[in-house]
Write a protein that holds these residues in place. Structure first.
Motif, PDB file in Angstrom:
ATOM      1  N   LEU A  70      29.524  34.584  21.269  1.00 43.44           N
ATOM      2  CA  LEU A  70      30.860  34.196  21.711  1.00 43.44           C
ATOM      3  C   LEU A  70      30.692  33.024  22.657  1.00 43.44           C
ATOM      4  O   LEU A  70      30.093  33.140  23.711  1.00 43.44           O
ATOM      5  CB  LEU A  70      31.528  35.351  22.443  1.00 43.44           C
ATOM      6  CG  LEU A  70      32.103  36.436  21.543  1.00 43.44           C
ATOM      7  CD1 LEU A  70      32.651  37.548  22.400  1.00 43.44           C
ATOM      8  CD2 LEU A  70      33.181  35.884  20.670  1.00 43.44           C
ATOM      9  N   LEU A  71      31.214  31.906  22.249  1.00 44.17           N
ATOM     10  CA  LEU A  71      31.007  30.712  23.059  1.00 44.17           C
ATOM     11  C   LEU A  71      32.261  30.343  23.802  1.00 44.17           C
ATOM     12  O   LEU A  71      33.356  30.713  23.433  1.00 44.17           O
ATOM     13  CB  LEU A  71      30.631  29.533  22.161  1.00 44.17           C
ATOM     14  CG  LEU A  71      29.465  29.792  21.222  1.00 44.17           C
ATOM     15  CD1 LEU A  71      29.435  28.750  20.152  1.00 44.17           C
ATOM     16  CD2 LEU A  71      28.180  29.794  22.008  1.00 44.17           C
ATOM     17  N   GLN A  72      32.095  29.684  24.853  1.00 38.36           N
ATOM     18  CA  GLN A  72      33.217  29.045  25.529  1.00 38.36           C
ATOM     19  C   GLN A  72      32.710  27.679  25.951  1.00 38.36           C
ATOM     20  O   GLN A  72      32.285  27.477  27.082  1.00 38.36           O
ATOM     21  CB  GLN A  72      33.642  29.880  26.737  1.00 38.36           C
ATOM     22  CG  GLN A  72      34.886  29.384  27.429  1.00 38.36           C
ATOM     23  CD  GLN A  72      36.106  29.515  26.544  1.00 38.36           C
ATOM     24  OE1 GLN A  72      36.099  30.244  25.552  1.00 38.36           O
ATOM     25  NE2 GLN A  72      37.147  28.796  26.871  1.00 38.36           N
ATOM     26  N   SER A  73      32.682  26.810  25.013  1.00 37.42           N
ATOM     27  CA  SER A  73      32.101  25.507  25.349  1.00 37.42           C
ATOM     28  C   SER A  73      33.190  24.567  25.821  1.00 37.42           C
ATOM     29  O   SER A  73      34.380  24.724  25.531  1.00 37.42           O
ATOM     30  CB  SER A  73      31.388  24.914  24.137  1.00 37.42           C
ATOM     31  OG  SER A  73      32.206  25.008  23.022  1.00 37.42           O
ATOM     32  N   GLU A  74      32.750  23.650  26.551  1.00 37.08           N
ATOM     33  CA  GLU A  74      33.665  22.684  27.143  1.00 37.08           C
ATOM     34  C   GLU A  74      33.163  21.304  26.732  1.00 37.08           C
ATOM     35  O   GLU A  74      32.015  20.971  26.937  1.00 37.08           O
ATOM     36  CB  GLU A  74      33.575  22.835  28.663  1.00 37.08           C
ATOM     37  CG  GLU A  74      34.683  22.220  29.428  1.00 37.08           C
ATOM     38  CD  GLU A  74      34.383  22.317  30.916  1.00 37.08           C
ATOM     39  OE1 GLU A  74      33.479  23.097  31.288  1.00 37.08           O
ATOM     40  OE2 GLU A  74      35.020  21.605  31.689  1.00 37.08           O
ATOM     41  N   THR A  75      34.033  20.561  26.124  1.00 39.30           N
ATOM     42  CA  THR A  75      33.607  19.235  25.679  1.00 39.30           C
ATOM     43  C   THR A  75      34.430  18.188  26.405  1.00 39.30           C
ATOM     44  O   THR A  75      35.653  18.331  26.534  1.00 39.30           O
ATOM     45  CB  THR A  75      33.836  19.055  24.176  1.00 39.30           C
ATOM     46  OG1 THR A  75      33.652  20.301  23.549  1.00 39.30           O
ATOM     47  CG2 THR A  75      32.908  18.029  23.613  1.00 39.30           C
ATOM     48  N   SER A  76      33.788  17.179  26.834  1.00 43.78           N
ATOM     49  CA  SER A  76      34.565  16.136  27.498  1.00 43.78           C
ATOM     50  C   SER A  76      34.870  15.046  26.488  1.00 43.78           C
ATOM     51  O   SER A  76      34.013  14.655  25.695  1.00 43.78           O
ATOM     52  CB  SER A  76      33.778  15.564  28.679  1.00 43.78           C
ATOM     53  OG  SER A  76      32.582  14.991  28.218  1.00 43.78           O
ATOM     54  N   VAL A  77      36.086  14.630  26.529  1.00 45.59           N
ATOM     55  CA  VAL A  77      36.522  13.620  25.570  1.00 45.59           C
ATOM     56  C   VAL A  77      36.953  12.346  26.290  1.00 45.59           C
ATOM     57  O   VAL A  77      37.237  12.382  27.484  1.00 45.59           O
ATOM     58  CB  VAL A  77      37.679  14.144  24.707  1.00 45.59           C
ATOM     59  CG1 VAL A  77      37.200  15.258  23.826  1.00 45.59           C
ATOM     60  CG2 VAL A  77      38.817  14.604  25.577  1.00 45.59           C
TER      61      VAL A  77
END
Lengths: 128, 544
Positions: free
Chosen positions: B537-544
């Motif tokens: 179970l991931l909770q990734s955060e990507t910066s855009v």
């Protein structure tokens, strides 16, 4: 922002227009997203409903284009340039936001304070 | 109660002084029904009954009538006295021809008790021996009698017959050993009533043997049967039946107890120590026996010194209240003189509830203080013991050359290091009010034991920091010698869910409640080892 599965989602949204900033060879928007249908919704600190798998703004870089455009941390992104963001995977969301040939992204975001503002305005002013 | 005057009938428990003939466990299978138990009496109170009360006719010992017991000689003197002896005589000392002191009374009781108890102890053994002898003699008699009474007409014994002789002899040997193992060994305890199953088995055995004798007498002796092979087979069948009865005995007496069926909760009345045990299907008296065995193993020693504080508080609480009856029914008196006056006690309770009481405050500070004192003493003790232990160690090879005066055996070593820790230990025991449990002798013995076994100072101290089980201390400290079983249901009836009974001894009692172990339903579920699959179970955060 509760949603009932099978019913259309209704929310009070705000239009935000962000102009991408060129940084080296990348075009950046200046915020970070989290969430997605392939992610664990229970770990989202911003969502009210912990089963909400939508895309949320987790960080806004200070001084960046997103902050200038009044995007706030905790906003849920409903649409990006007309594309729906409520039922996308994390990667799809990232891709929609970082298209190289688009200089401007128009987001529809929703947050709790918008709903409250609408409610407040509805009760304050007498019905006409 | 004037303990120096004469007594007519008496009933008492000998507890601490009945040392020579107690140890509580005596084989005593009574074949008579016993009356319900009275409450135990202290050895210091001698109950004096006027001659016309029923208890004089059957003096009660351990709560049961002693049939045929010779009445103590003092009784005869009193029977000649006036019927109103108890009511009209004020000064009893020295008015009758027989006046005994306290010690003589106790000694008198012991003498009688000795005789009766020895008698009692050997009755079941004697009965067991009788039945055993009958069991042994009967098949042999079956075999020998035809050979003695009509030897000439008896058919000769062939090989099969002689094989049966062999089988009889081995089976008899096993039977004798089994009977000895189950019935004739000295029992560990004396219970108030006969075990129902033993009586039943003895009856069954005797019935079996009697019916065989009947059959034998009619069909073989009277008819003077000539078929010796048949007679031998008859004898073998008797031995087989007896072995089966013995098998039944093993199941009833031993195996039934093993499978846990009930959970009993045992609570000590003075300090509330609670333990839970799982026992099998037992009669109440056998369950009481098991519980007492567990008691000696598990319950910490009963320490009356620890209970005095709460009694003082209660006494202080009551002493502050006095109720005066001013409504004029008779002369004004305090509440104590009118026990039947419910109003007085109600008023007292109400007043006590309303009174502003600071005892809780005192208790809190006193306990905190005590705690601190105990901890301080304990710290000193631990340090003293550790230091003492550093002074002594096992002799090594190189020490053999040391002066002989330095080499000591364990007793001397213990005596040498004892004084340095004695004071700290004494003070600690006094603070925790356990100084009466340990004598100097016993402490030195324990120290020698620890030195022999190479124990650390902490191991040595453990015996004194924590109150151990009752059995660990000598019998003079138990305060729990003679037990009385107090029960509403008959003590030979089986335990059931919700049975309650109590085991009373002089200073306290154990309250026992029985609950049955629930019926457990276990189902199975098969798990395929290949079915254990996981996703992240991931909770990734990507910066855009």
């Amino acid at each position: 922002m509760y949603f009932v599965p099978g019913q259309p989602v209704t929310a009070v949204v705000q239009r935000i227009e962000i102009h991408k900033l060129r940084q080296g060879e990348h075009l950046i928007l200046g915020f970070s997203i989290g969430g997605g249908i392939d992610q664990d919704p229970g770990q989202n600190p911003f969502s009210e409903d912990k089963t909400d798998k939508g895309i949320y703004v987790t960080r806004v870089t200070p001084g960046g284009p997103a902050e200038v455009a009044d995007l706030r941390m905790g906003d849920k992104i409903m649409q990006v340039n007309g594309w729906d963001m409520t039922m996308v995977t994390h990667d799809q969301a990232r891709k929609r936001l970082t298209k190289k040939n688009e200089k401007v992204v128009r987001l529809l975001v929703t947050r709790k304070s918008l709903e409250e503002a609408v409610k407040h305005s509805m009760t304050t002013y007498p019905k006409q | 109660m004037d303990t120096e005057s004469t007594h007519s009938g008496y009933s008492y428990h000998s507890s601490r002084s009945g040392r020579s003939n107690r140890h509580g466990e005596r084989s005593r299978e009574r074949h008579k029904a016993s009356s319900s138990k009275d409450s135990s009496r202290s050895e210091r109170s001698v109950i004096i009954n006027p001659p016309d009360t029923p208890s004089q006719d059957s003096p009660v010992q351990n709560g049961e009538p002693l049939p045929g017991e010779p009445a103590p000689p003092a009784e005869h003197g009193d029977e000649a006295q006036d019927d109103n002896w108890g009511e009209t005589t004020t000064a009893v000392t020295g008015t009758s021809e027989l006046s005994l002191s306290q010690e003589e009374v106790v000694g008198l009781g012991k003498g009688t008790e000795d005789g009766v108890q020895t008698c009692r102890r050997y009755v079941p053994l004697a009965l067991g021996l009788c039945v055993g002898l009958i069991v042994l003699a009967t098949p042999l008699a079956f075999l020998v009698l035809p050979a003695m009474m009509w030897p000439d007409r008896l058919q000769a014994c062939g090989a099969a017959c002689e094989g049966l002789f062999l089988s009889i002899s081995f089976k008899l040997l096993i039977l004798i050993l089994a009977v000895w193992a189950l019935f004739l060994r000295p029992s560990r305890a004396s219970l108030p009533r006969v075990c129902v199953f033993r009586g039943f088995l003895a009856t069954l055995t005797l019935l079996l043997i009697m019916s065989y004798w009947l059959f034998y007498g009619v069909r073989i002796l009277d008819a003077q049967d000539e078929d010796y092979h048949g007679i031998v087979q008859f004898a073998v069948s008797l031995v087989d039946s007896l072995l089966f009865v013995h098998y039944l005995a093993v199941v009833l007496l031993e195996l039934r107890h093993l499978q846990p069926c009930y959970s009993v909760c045992v609570i000590r009345s003075t300090d509330g120590e609670t333990r839970h045990y799982n026992v099998g299907q037992l009669s109440i008296q056998r369950a009481a026996l098991s519980i007492l065995e567990f008691y000696y193993r598990d319950f910490p020693l009963h320490n009356p010194a620890l209970l005095s504080a709460s009694k003082h508080r209660a006494a202080k609480h009551l002493a502050g209240l006095k109720v005066y009856n001013v409504d004029g029914s008779g002369p004004a008196s305090t509440a104590g003189a009118q026990p039947g006056n419910g109003n007085a006690s109600r008023a007292m309770v109400a007043a006590a509830a309303k009174r502003k009481d600071n005892t809780h405050n005192e208790l809190y500070y006193e306990e905190a203080d005590h705690e601190r004192r105990v901890r301080k003493r304990r710290a000193r003790l631990v340090v003293a013991v550790e230091e003492a232990f550093t002074h002594v160690r096992r002799m090594k090879k190189e020490d053999e050359r040391a002066a002989p005066s330095d080499i000591m055996d364990v007793r001397e070593a213990a005596l040498a290091i004892f004084p340095s820790m004695a004071r700290a230990l004494q003070k600690y025991l006094r603070t925790t009010r356990r100084q009466h449990c340990h004598s100097m002798e016993s402490i030195q013995k324990h120290l020698a034991f620890c030195l022999v076994n190479n124990m650390s100072p902490k191991a040595f101290l453990e015996a004194y920091l924590v109150p151990g089980p009752t059995l660990q201390y000598g019998p003079e400290r138990w305060m729990a010698d003679q037990w009385t079983l107090v029960s509403e249901a008959s003590v030979t009836s089986s335990m059931k869910e919700g049975t309650e009974f109590a085991l009373r001894c002089l200073d306290f009692s154990l309250a026992v409640t029985v609950k049955s172990i629930p019926y457990i339903r276990v189902t199975e579920e098969y798990v395929d080892p290949k079915s254990h699959k996981f996703t992240l179970l991931l909770q990734s955060e990507t910066s855009v």
